[in-house]
Design an enzyme around this catalytic site. Structure first.
Site, mmCIF file in Angstrom:
data_model
loop_
_atom_site.group_PDB
_atom_site.id
_atom_site.type_symbol
_atom_site.label_atom_id
_atom_site.label_comp_id
_atom_site.label_asym_id
_atom_site.label_seq_id
_atom_site.Cartn_x
_atom_site.Cartn_y
_atom_site.Cartn_z
ATOM 1 N N SER A 386 0.867 -1.181 0.000
ATOM 2 C CA SER A 386 0.000 0.000 0.000
ATOM 3 C C SER A 386 0.902 1.228 0.000
ATOM 4 O O SER A 386 1.808 1.341 0.823
ATOM 5 C CB SER A 386 -0.863 0.009 1.254
ATOM 6 N N CYS A 558 -7.075 -0.991 7.336
ATOM 7 C CA CYS A 558 -5.940 -1.534 6.602
ATOM 8 C C CYS A 558 -5.049 -2.348 7.534
ATOM 9 O O CYS A 558 -4.784 -1.948 8.669
ATOM 10 C CB CYS A 558 -5.125 -0.395 5.975
ATOM 11 N N ASP A 603 -8.384 -2.581 3.030
ATOM 12 C CA ASP A 603 -7.170 -2.931 2.290
ATOM 13 C C ASP A 603 -6.447 -3.874 3.236
ATOM 14 O O ASP A 603 -5.670 -3.436 4.075
ATOM 15 C CB ASP A 603 -6.370 -1.643 2.018
ATOM 16 N N TRP A 605 -4.723 -7.879 4.314
ATOM 17 C CA TRP A 605 -3.972 -9.034 3.799
ATOM 18 C C TRP A 605 -3.825 -10.056 4.910
ATOM 19 O O TRP A 605 -4.032 -9.751 6.087
ATOM 20 C CB TRP A 605 -2.590 -8.576 3.306
#
Length: 606
Positions: A386, A558, A603, A605
């Site tokens: 990012s 995020c 966002d 992961w």
């Protein structure tokens, strides 16, 4: 030689290469049943021709479809997805198909893309000849695929009335050619697309033509602790590359030269021999497994993934080269999906952390030919980060914030993350040369609200703060332009205030200037009980609810998908219950609606 048309086409929607790998395996399988398979990138095909596949005898389309981002198609399947959505009058009645979906249960839209393709093809009249397979990367994607595949082929045989040719031995896809007198100008040295593209750089830059960006800053962010958090800045001057806050930068790393040398040593190979691996099927659109001609050293450094534990098909094919029958049997066991295989793999060999070098070190009788190994190993993939800057403030610079990955395995080896260790060593000048990083931009949906007066709530512990550094810079710039900017609230978290409170100066400065109207930081280990971002959210629940419910705030999350993003969502559900007077179901629906309206973006992961 009669030109044979492939009757099994395996389309893949792949972002990180796994979908492509699985489709290669399935197309190779086809040979065992006297059929001809071909792996295909939907981006390179006119999908309107799909119906014509039915003219070929015993034809079948297989779709290995990964889901990316928030239930989206992968980049290479975007056009195919649009085509499926737009063409209601398409008649696929003669088409046989099956779908294997690649996803991760951690995410909200589990396997959305695979499920959609499976349902949509049926709506357009195609015939599903085997059930949709669902692969879960949060569990064991490889195992899901192998067990689906083991049931799939017998169903195909039954459907088409064919049977296996009984040849279980390895079928080579490529043949080795060693070049003795080739002009070195014709040899690939690490370029991703065009030969010499790193020497003569031409825009536009993308995944097939990355830009070599000089590193202008590389500093450690944390003041203490045993981890290494770092901040890098890449210079994109003159590249015509543009980005927005919230986008991702993709970088192409290289493997550690120590590992590459060890592989060469253990296999007894001269790594600087120039070679090509040429597809034995001359009609295939995939001439080589990686750019050729090149050297083994370049292939193992730039093109092949040598650190991931090898997938079961690789173990199975390499087994034939073990001179000790015990080793051979062990490897076949590791590769099988039988219960004992799983047990033996997990306990004895723990391949979860064993890369190919470790396997070769632990099995002295296993010495495969290096060219077959190179054929079997997957491609080294680009890594996404990012972007931690705003193009309004830094039009010619892209900032990255990352933590170096390093851990000890069960066998006492130290495993190092490929990309983060490579980035860590990208010093600004290396022996008087500028360090460069091959990169391109991947657009995302993670965007500040169009209306600057909308409040934003940003939740990003650890390196999850990256895109928010860009957001904060941008909101500051908007203020300087005299724009009216809504409330800007940050929830950050780390372990210890005096160790890993990264960007502390910048955050406190932004708070002082009124760019951040609220800065909440959770230090998880500075007191007896752990305190995380979701706890601070609950503490500020009145504020948060007012911003969301009355002021049209946008929420951004995020970082880690598995725990943090789930806990944050749960906290929001609880706030909706407590302050919005809703039932849990209503609160869950309320938050879901925010997502579909684009007011809740993640966002994340895993």
């Amino acid at each position: 030689k009669k030109k044979t048309e492939p009757n099994i086409i395996v389309f893949y929607g792949s972002q990180t290469g796994t979908g492509e790998e699985f489709s290669n395996r399935l197309s190779k399988d086809a040979q065992r049943y006297g059929m001809k398979g071909m792996a295909a990138d939907p981006e390179e095909y006119e999908m309107g021709e799909l119906a014509r596949l039915s003219e070929i005898k015993n034809s079948l389309a297989i779709f290995c479809m990964a889901t990316y981002g928030e239930g989206d198609p992968t980049d290479n399947a975007q056009d195919f997805y649009d085509w499926l959505q737009e063409n209601d009058d398409e008649d696929l009645s003669g088409l046989n198909y099956t779908v294997f979906a690649l996803g991760n249960k951690t995410y909200e839209h589990y396997n959305a893309m695979g499920k959609y393709v499976d349902k949509r093809l049926e709506e357009l009249g195609a015939k599903r000849i085997f059930d949709l397979g669902l692969g879960d990367d949060d569990g064991n994607l490889e195992e899901d695929f192998v067990s689906w595949r083991e049931q799939f082929w017998p169903a195909v045989c039954e459907h088409f009335g064919v049977e296996a040719l009984g040849d279980e031995s390895s079928i080579r896809q490529y043949e080795l050619k060693e070049h003795t007198d080739l002009n070195m100008n014709k040899v690939y040295t690490g370029e991703i697309g065009r030969l010499k593209s790193f020497e003569v750089q031409k825009p536009p830059f993308d995944s097939k033509n990355p830009f070599l960006a000089p590193v202008t800053v590389n500093r450690r962010l944390n003041k203490g602790g045993d981890r290494h958090l770092m901040h890098l800045e890449l210079d994109i001057t003159g590249s015509k590359i543009r980005y927005e806050s919230g986008d991702h930068v993709a970088v192409f790393p290289t493997n550690d030269s120590t590992l590459v040398n060890k592989l060469g040593q253990i296999l007894g190979v001269d790594l600087d021999v120039v070679i090509s691996l040429n597809n034995l099927d001359e009609e295939s659109n995939k001439k080589h497994p990686f750019p050729c001609p090149t050297t083994y050293r370049t292939a193992l450094t730039h093109y092949l993934d040598i650190t991931h534990p090898p997938r079961t098909n690789v173990l199975y094919e390499l087994a034939q080269y073990a001179s000790d029958p015990k080793d051979q049997e062990n490897m076949r066991k590791m590769a099988s999906s039988s219960p004992e295989g799983k047990v033996s793999t997990r306990i004895v060999l723990n391949p979860k952390f064993r890369n190919i070098l470790a396997i070769l070190e632990d099995m002295p009788s296993l010495r495969p030919p290096v060219d077959h190994l190179c054929e079997l190993l997957p491609r080294l993939q680009a890594r996404y980060y990012s972007i931690a800057s705003s193009s309004k403030v830094h039009p010619n610079s892209i900032h990255i914030c990352a933590v170096v990955v390093e851990y000890e395995t069960a066998t006492g080896r130290i495993n190092k993350g490929v990309a983060t260790n490579w980035l860590k060593n990208k010093l600004v000048t290396d022996n008087g040369h500028k360090s460069t990083v091959p990169m391109y931009i991947r657009k995302s949906q993670f965007r500040l609200p169009f209306k600057t007066t909308n409040p934003v709530i940003m939740i990003g512990p650890g390196t999850g703060i990256a895109p928010f550094m860009g957001f904060i810079q941008e909101r500051g710039w908007l203020k300087q332009q005299g724009k009216e900017v809504g409330e800007t609230v940050m929830f950050f978290g780390c372990r210890h205030k005096n160790e890993d409170y990264i960007y502390q100066e910048e955050l406190e400065e932004a708070e002082k200037n009124g760019v951040l109207t609220q800065l909440n930081v959770a230090f998880s280990r500075d007191q007896e009980q752990k305190v995380y971002v979701q706890h601070l959210m609950k503490k500020n629940k009145e504020d948060i609810w007012k911003l969301i419910h009355s002021d049209n705030a946008h929420i951004y999350v995020c970082g880690d998908a598995k725990n943090m993003a789930k806990d944050v969502q749960t906290a929001l559900h609880e706030i909706g219950e407590e302050l919005g007077g809703m039932t849990r179901t209503q609160a869950t629906d309320y938050i879901k609606k925010l997502m579909t309206k684009g007011r809740y973006s993640q966002d994340v992961w895993s």
